[in-house]
Structure formats: C-alpha cells, structure tokens
Scaffold this active site. Structure first.
Site, PDB file in Angstrom:
ATOM      1  N   SER A   1     -12.799  11.123 -21.539  1.00 24.62           N
ATOM      2  CA  SER A   1     -11.992  10.115 -22.242  1.00 24.62           C
ATOM      3  C   SER A   1     -12.777   9.677 -23.470  1.00 24.62           C
ATOM      4  O   SER A   1     -14.022   9.696 -23.454  1.00 24.62           O
ATOM      5  CB  SER A   1     -11.755   8.902 -21.335  1.00 24.62           C
ATOM      6  OG  SER A   1     -11.234   7.818 -22.086  1.00 24.62           O
TER       7      SER A   1
ATOM      8  N   TYR B   1     -14.555   3.043 -14.854  1.00 25.09           N
ATOM      9  CA  TYR B   1     -13.832   4.178 -15.454  1.00 25.09           C
ATOM     10  C   TYR B   1     -14.677   4.818 -16.555  1.00 25.09           C
ATOM     11  O   TYR B   1     -14.862   6.040 -16.590  1.00 25.09           O
ATOM     12  CB  TYR B   1     -12.496   3.680 -16.011  1.00 25.09           C
ATOM     13  CG  TYR B   1     -11.646   4.759 -16.642  1.00 25.09           C
ATOM     14  CD1 TYR B   1     -10.886   5.613 -15.859  1.00 25.09           C
ATOM     15  CD2 TYR B   1     -11.604   4.926 -18.025  1.00 25.09           C
ATOM     16  CE1 TYR B   1     -10.106   6.616 -16.441  1.00 25.09           C
ATOM     17  CE2 TYR B   1     -10.826   5.916 -18.614  1.00 25.09           C
ATOM     18  CZ  TYR B   1     -10.079   6.757 -17.814  1.00 25.09           C
ATOM     19  OH  TYR B   1      -9.310   7.750 -18.391  1.00 25.09           O
TER      20      TYR B   1
HETATM   21  N1  LIG Z   1      -3.459   8.668 -20.155  1.00 25.05           N
HETATM   22  C1  LIG Z   1      -4.488   8.448 -20.978  1.00 25.05           C
HETATM   23  O1  LIG Z   1      -4.380   7.688 -21.948  1.00 25.05           O
HETATM   24  C2  LIG Z   1      -5.798   9.137 -20.727  1.00 25.05           C
HETATM   25  C3  LIG Z   1      -6.781   9.054 -21.720  1.00 25.05           C
HETATM   26  C4  LIG Z   1      -8.006   9.672 -21.529  1.00 25.05           C
HETATM   27  C5  LIG Z   1      -8.239  10.374 -20.364  1.00 25.05           C
HETATM   28  N2  LIG Z   1      -7.274  10.442 -19.422  1.00 25.05           N
HETATM   29  C6  LIG Z   1      -7.585  11.211 -18.205  1.00 25.05           C
HETATM   30  O2  LIG Z   1      -6.648  12.257 -18.067  1.00 25.05           O
HETATM   31  C7  LIG Z   1      -6.490  12.555 -16.679  1.00 25.05           C
HETATM   32  C8  LIG Z   1      -5.009  12.524 -16.321  1.00 25.05           C
HETATM   33  O3  LIG Z   1      -4.525  11.231 -16.607  1.00 25.05           O
HETATM   34  P1  LIG Z   1      -2.960  10.869 -16.680  1.00 25.05           P
HETATM   35  O4  LIG Z   1      -2.835   9.853 -17.712  1.00 25.05           O
HETATM   36  O5  LIG Z   1      -2.150  12.097 -16.731  1.00 25.05           O
HETATM   37  O6  LIG Z   1      -2.794  10.155 -15.249  1.00 25.05           O
HETATM   38  P2  LIG Z   1      -1.555  10.027 -14.250  1.00 25.05           P
HETATM   39  O7  LIG Z   1      -1.801   8.786 -13.495  1.00 25.05           O
HETATM   40  O8  LIG Z   1      -0.277  10.221 -14.969  1.00 25.05           O
HETATM   41  O9  LIG Z   1      -1.751  11.303 -13.266  1.00 25.05           O
HETATM   42  C9  LIG Z   1      -2.873  11.360 -12.421  1.00 25.05           C
HETATM   43  C10 LIG Z   1      -2.799  12.601 -11.565  1.00 25.05           C
HETATM   44  O10 LIG Z   1      -3.984  12.626 -10.741  1.00 25.05           O
HETATM   45  C11 LIG Z   1      -3.595  12.782  -9.379  1.00 25.05           C
HETATM   46  N3  LIG Z   1      -4.588  12.134  -8.527  1.00 25.05           N
HETATM   47  C12 LIG Z   1      -4.967  10.835  -8.503  1.00 25.05           C
HETATM   48  N4  LIG Z   1      -5.885  10.627  -7.536  1.00 25.05           N
HETATM   49  C13 LIG Z   1      -6.101  11.844  -6.947  1.00 25.05           C
HETATM   50  C14 LIG Z   1      -6.921  12.290  -5.889  1.00 25.05           C
HETATM   51  N5  LIG Z   1      -7.743  11.454  -5.232  1.00 25.05           N
HETATM   52  N6  LIG Z   1      -6.872  13.588  -5.545  1.00 25.05           N
HETATM   53  C15 LIG Z   1      -6.040  14.459  -6.185  1.00 25.05           C
HETATM   54  N7  LIG Z   1      -5.241  14.093  -7.212  1.00 25.05           N
HETATM   55  C16 LIG Z   1      -5.271  12.792  -7.576  1.00 25.05           C
HETATM   56  C17 LIG Z   1      -2.216  12.163  -9.291  1.00 25.05           C
HETATM   57  O11 LIG Z   1      -1.528  12.659  -8.129  1.00 25.05           O
HETATM   58  C18 LIG Z   1      -1.611  12.638 -10.613  1.00 25.05           C
HETATM   59  O12 LIG Z   1      -1.190  13.974 -10.470  1.00 25.05           O
HETATM   60  C19 LIG Z   1      -7.322  11.516 -15.913  1.00 25.05           C
HETATM   61  O13 LIG Z   1      -8.586  12.077 -15.614  1.00 25.05           O
HETATM   62  C20 LIG Z   1      -7.477  10.411 -16.930  1.00 25.05           C
HETATM   63  O14 LIG Z   1      -8.631   9.639 -16.700  1.00 25.05           O
HETATM   64  C21 LIG Z   1      -6.061   9.843 -19.562  1.00 25.05           C
END
Ligand SMILES: NC(=O)c1ccc[n+]([C@@H]2O[C@H](COP(=O)([O-])OP(=O)(O)OC[C@H]3O[C@@H](n4cnc5c(N)ncnc54)[C@H](O)[C@@H]3O)[C@@H](O)[C@H]2O)c1
Length: 253
Positions: A147, A160
C-alpha cells in the site's frame, strides 16, 4: 484478450472481490487458469462464474490465508485440480481503523496475521510449488500487495501500515532468495474503489485524505490489475524486488 498468460496457472488470494477479483479476471482474460481464495465471501460464487465465462479453468476455495493448515490445503487443492502454479498474487488483506490507544493487541495481531503472515504463507507455499516445476518452465512470479500507506503512514492505521511495510521487506528478501527461478515484486496501490474503502470500513476523514493526491480520485480495481498483468507476464522478465506505486501520485520514488 491477447493471451499473454496463456498456459499459465495463477492463484489470487482474496480474489472474490475488489482488487483481487479484477486481477483474477485480467489474468483469465489473458488466457491463464485461475484459482481464487477468499474468507467466507458470498461474492465468491459470482466471481467464479465470471472467471469460467472467459473460458478459463477456475476454482474458488474458502481458506483463511493466515492459517498454515488452510493454506497448505489450498495449495493441495490447486495442485490436484489445476496443476502447479506459475503465478501467485498475495492480495488478501484486511483493514481496521482505530486510534492507537483503542487498538488491542488482538486487533494488531489480527491485521498482521492476515496481511503479513498470510503473505508469508502464500509466498512460501507458492515457492515450494513453483520450484518443483520442470527447470525449463518460465520463471515463477510472486506478486505481493502492499500500500502507499507503507511509505506514508496513516493515523489510526498503525497495524495496517506496519503490515504493509513488512510486506515490502518480505518482498525484497524473497526476491533475493528465490532468484533466478522466481521473480518477486510488490504493487503498492493508492486509494482504490472497493469494499475496503467504503464508509463502513473507513472514516470520512480517512477517505478525504485518500483524495489528496495529484490525480485526486480513487482508482478502479482494473487499474491495479493492469500492473499485475505486467508483473505476471514476459514483459517484466528482468524485474525483481521492485515496488510499483499504482497510487495516483500519492508517493513518488
Ligand atoms: N482498496 C484500497 O484502497 C487499497 C489500497 C492499497 C492496498 N490495498 C490492498 O489490496 C488488497 C485487496 O484489497 P481490497 O480493497 O480489494 O479489499 P476487499 O475488502 O474488497 O477484498 C478483500 C479480499 O480478501 C479476502 N480476505 C480477507 N481476509 C482473508 C483471509 N483471512 N483469508 C483469505 N482471504 C481473506 C476477502 O475474502 C476478499 O476477497 C489488500 O491487501 C489491501 O490491503 C487496498
């Protein structure tokens, strides 16, 4: 579809929705067979249907990526159904926003367990599987999802941010250890329009901070998936240990 990943087998953890879903669909669109895992997510069935509609072989597995037992079972299932992995994206993650003084050790552990330990377990099992492929196989690819907050830090998100900083150090170490057979790179997204950035998960204040970038908007998940396709394909054959900031300019390095 240009078929740049034709014949490759990929895993996307947390692939049921958000960024992971977009990466899984982009990989399938490029000809890969795709496994997704998720944690008890009702959206997984719909995403699996979308993956299969591309013509890809695809599976969806409910597995807690922070559990060594679940992760081992996940990789066994992939090996038994799709075959040995070429590409693994350690994308599953969670966010809990709370002031430091209201963050319990259990909350801290939960975030580190899914984000950092889950990335470690995914990468370790993926490496085990990739290194057992024939020597002539193209280099395996492990892609981690950090991130921009790993660089910036963010109030009320210490666990986080720490987990994401750890993912970057893990990525660099694995890139050194697993070369030349496996290339290991990170993507560090900025704000992306997913459930994680919904008002139910993040405060209005944090969402407003996310817009303070040169591009002044949230990314579409597909804009992160495009970077993952590059890192999974032959175009990045000389790239390892790097971090790609698909972040609208929030950090520049
Ligand atoms: N959305 C943002 O702005 C953003 C920014 C930077 C980084 N990220 C990172 O991108 C990645 C995806 O984020 P997103 O926004 O798509 O999130 P989201 O909440 O939409 O999706 C999260 C996914 O992770 C799965 N998950 C959660 N806990 C789990 C576990 N214990 N075991 C297996 N699967 C699990 C969920 O089932 C889902 O498929 C994450 O690592 C997040 O930190 C997101």
């Amino acid at each position: 579809m240009s078929g740049t990943l034709s014949g490759r087998i990929a895993l996307v953890t947390g692939g049921s929705r958000g960024i992971g879903r977009a990466i899984a669909l982009a990989f399938a669109g490029e000809g890969a067979d795709v496994a997704i895992c998720h944690r008890n997510d009702p959206q997984a069935g719909g995403t699996l249907g979308e993956l299969r509609a591309t013509g890809a072989r695809a599976i969806a597995v409910d597995a807690d990526i922070s559990s060594e037992k679940d992760t081992a079972a996940l990789f066994r299932t992939i090996g038994d159904t799709l075959g040995p992995l070429d590409i693994a994206v350690a994308n599953a993650g969670i966010l809990r926003e709370a002031p430091l003084l209201e963050t319990s050790a259990a909350d801290f552990d939960a975030v580190i367990s899914v984000n950092l330990r889950g990335t470690f377990l995914t990468a370790r099992e993926a490496a085990r599987m990739m290194l057992s492929r024939p020597h002539a196989a193209p280099a395996g690819r492990i892609i981690t999802i950090a991130s921009d907050l790993a660089f910036l830090g963010r109030e009320r998100m210490a666990a986080y941010c720490a987990s994401k900083g750890g993912i970057l150090s893990l990525t660099r170490s694995l890139a050194r250890e697993l070369a030349p057979g496996i290339l290991v790179n990170a993507i560090a997204p900025g704000p992306v329009d997913t459930d994680m950035t919904s008002p139910g998960t993040m405060s209005a204040e944090a969402l407003a901070q996310d817009l303070a970038t040169p591009l002044a908007r949230f990314a579409r998940p597909e804009e992160i998936a495009a970077v993952a396709v590059f890192l999974a394909g032959e175009g990045s054959s000389f790239v390892t240990g790097q971090c790609y900031g698909a972040n609208g300019g929030s950090t520049m390095y």
